[in-house]
Motif scaffolding. Structure first.
Motif, short mmCIF file in Angstrom:
data_model
loop_
_atom_site.label_atom_id
_atom_site.label_comp_id
_atom_site.label_asym_id
_atom_site.label_seq_id
_atom_site.Cartn_x
_atom_site.Cartn_y
_atom_site.Cartn_z
N LYS A 79 0.84 -1.20 0.00
CA LYS A 79 0.00 0.00 0.00
C LYS A 79 0.88 1.24 0.00
CE LYS A 79 -3.69 -2.27 2.51
NZ LYS A 79 -4.47 -2.31 3.73
N THR A 80 0.46 2.26 -0.75
CA THR A 80 1.21 3.51 -0.82
C THR A 80 1.09 4.24 0.52
OG1 THR A 80 0.80 3.68 -3.19
CG2 THR A 80 1.48 5.69 -2.05
N ILE A 81 2.26 4.53 1.13
CA ILE A 81 2.26 5.25 2.41
C ILE A 81 2.71 6.70 2.25
CG2 ILE A 81 2.51 3.22 3.88
CD1 ILE A 81 5.55 3.86 3.99
N LEU A 82 3.56 6.94 1.27
CA LEU A 82 4.03 8.29 0.98
C LEU A 82 4.09 8.47 -0.52
CD1 LEU A 82 7.08 8.76 3.39
CD2 LEU A 82 4.92 9.96 3.51
N GLN A 83 3.81 9.68 -0.95
CA GLN A 83 3.88 10.01 -2.38
C GLN A 83 4.59 11.35 -2.50
OE1 GLN A 83 0.05 10.52 -4.32
NE2 GLN A 83 0.60 8.89 -5.74
N TRP A 84 5.71 11.35 -3.21
CA TRP A 84 6.50 12.57 -3.40
C TRP A 84 6.64 12.85 -4.88
CZ3 TRP A 84 8.55 15.92 0.17
CH2 TRP A 84 8.49 15.52 1.50
N THR A 85 6.74 14.12 -5.22
CA THR A 85 6.98 14.53 -6.60
C THR A 85 8.24 15.38 -6.64
OG1 THR A 85 4.63 14.50 -7.10
CG2 THR A 85 6.05 15.77 -8.58
N ILE A 86 9.11 15.07 -7.58
CA ILE A 86 10.31 15.86 -7.82
C ILE A 86 10.14 16.49 -9.20
CG2 ILE A 86 12.82 15.83 -8.05
CD1 ILE A 86 12.82 13.28 -6.32
N ASP A 87 9.90 17.80 -9.21
CA ASP A 87 9.69 18.52 -10.46
C ASP A 87 10.98 19.22 -10.86
OD1 ASP A 87 9.00 20.19 -12.55
OD2 ASP A 87 7.18 20.95 -11.61
N LEU A 88 11.69 18.64 -11.78
CA LEU A 88 12.93 19.23 -12.29
C LEU A 88 12.74 19.59 -13.76
CD1 LEU A 88 15.50 16.85 -10.58
CD2 LEU A 88 14.82 19.15 -9.88
N LYS A 89 11.53 20.09 -14.06
CA LYS A 89 11.21 20.48 -15.42
C LYS A 89 10.76 21.94 -15.48
CE LYS A 89 9.05 18.02 -19.12
NZ LYS A 89 8.06 16.99 -19.46
N ASN A 90 10.17 22.43 -14.41
CA ASN A 90 9.55 23.75 -14.40
C ASN A 90 10.22 24.68 -13.40
OD1 ASN A 90 7.29 22.98 -16.20
ND2 ASN A 90 6.81 21.61 -14.52
N GLY A 91 10.34 25.95 -13.78
CA GLY A 91 10.87 26.97 -12.88
C GLY A 91 12.27 26.64 -12.40
N SER A 92 12.47 26.76 -11.09
CA SER A 92 13.79 26.47 -10.52
C SER A 92 13.80 25.13 -9.80
CB SER A 92 14.21 27.59 -9.56
OG SER A 92 13.26 27.69 -8.52
N GLY A 93 12.86 24.27 -10.13
CA GLY A 93 12.81 22.94 -9.52
C GLY A 93 12.03 22.97 -8.23
N ASP A 94 11.40 21.85 -7.91
CA ASP A 94 10.60 21.78 -6.69
C ASP A 94 10.45 20.32 -6.31
OD1 ASP A 94 9.02 22.55 -4.57
OD2 ASP A 94 7.22 22.90 -5.77
N MET A 95 10.25 20.10 -5.02
CA MET A 95 9.96 18.77 -4.51
C MET A 95 8.88 18.93 -3.46
SD MET A 95 12.55 15.98 -3.03
CE MET A 95 12.00 14.41 -2.42
#
Length: 156
Positions: A79-95
């Motif tokens: 079962k999914t307990i944590l879900q994270w997104t690493i956005d290294l495509k837009n702006g200055s990056g975000d997680m």
């Protein structure tokens, strides 16, 4: 010849939405997966927070190198307990915590113990993937770029 028939009424100046006719939508930042009450109980949570700080520091360089959005679904007992997104495509990056706001290029589904071994360098990602220890959907080869991000973080 063809004749065009418009079935929609013409919009006149001053016509606009009338107060109370539209429902306000909720925040887009709400995660798709309900958050457990105590996130700090997961070993991977502190690692993600640390990587998030690293991305905030060197994000613009990573966006130029990586140009992708990754979603990591951390599982426990299937079962999914944590879900994270690493956005290294837009702006200055975000997680951020939660599912990707824009379509993710690559989605990883990884059990927490396997994720910890991968991030700490105790397990080879390619061998683990081929052994079926985690699943990848989307652009599989982008995983190599994410591996470099984790290795750069581990050097700190």
């Amino acid at each position: 010849m063809w004749k065009r028939i418009d079935h929609q009424p013409k919009i006149k100046a001053g016509d606009g939405p009338q107060a109370g006719r539209f429902k306000a939508l909720g925040s887009a930042r709400e995660p798709a997966v309900p958050l457990p009450l105590e996130l700090s109980g997961f070993r991977s949570f502190s690692v993600f927070k640390d990587i998030s700080h690293h991305i905030k520091e060197v994000g613009p360089q990573l966006v130029k190198k990586v140009n992708a959005i990754f979603q990591l679904d951390i599982t426990k007992d299937g079962k999914t307990i944590l879900q994270w997104t690493i956005d290294l495509k837009n702006g200055s990056g975000d997680m951020y915590l939660g599912s990707a706001r824009l379509p993710a290029d690559t989605v990883f589904t990884i059990p927490e113990p396997v994720f910890m071994e991968l991030v700490l360098g105790k397990m080879n990602p390619q061998k683990a993937f081929l052994a079926g220890k985690f699943k990848v959907s989307g652009k599989v080869l982008l995983g190599q770029k994410l591996e470099r991000v984790f290795k750069d973080w581990a050097k700190l």
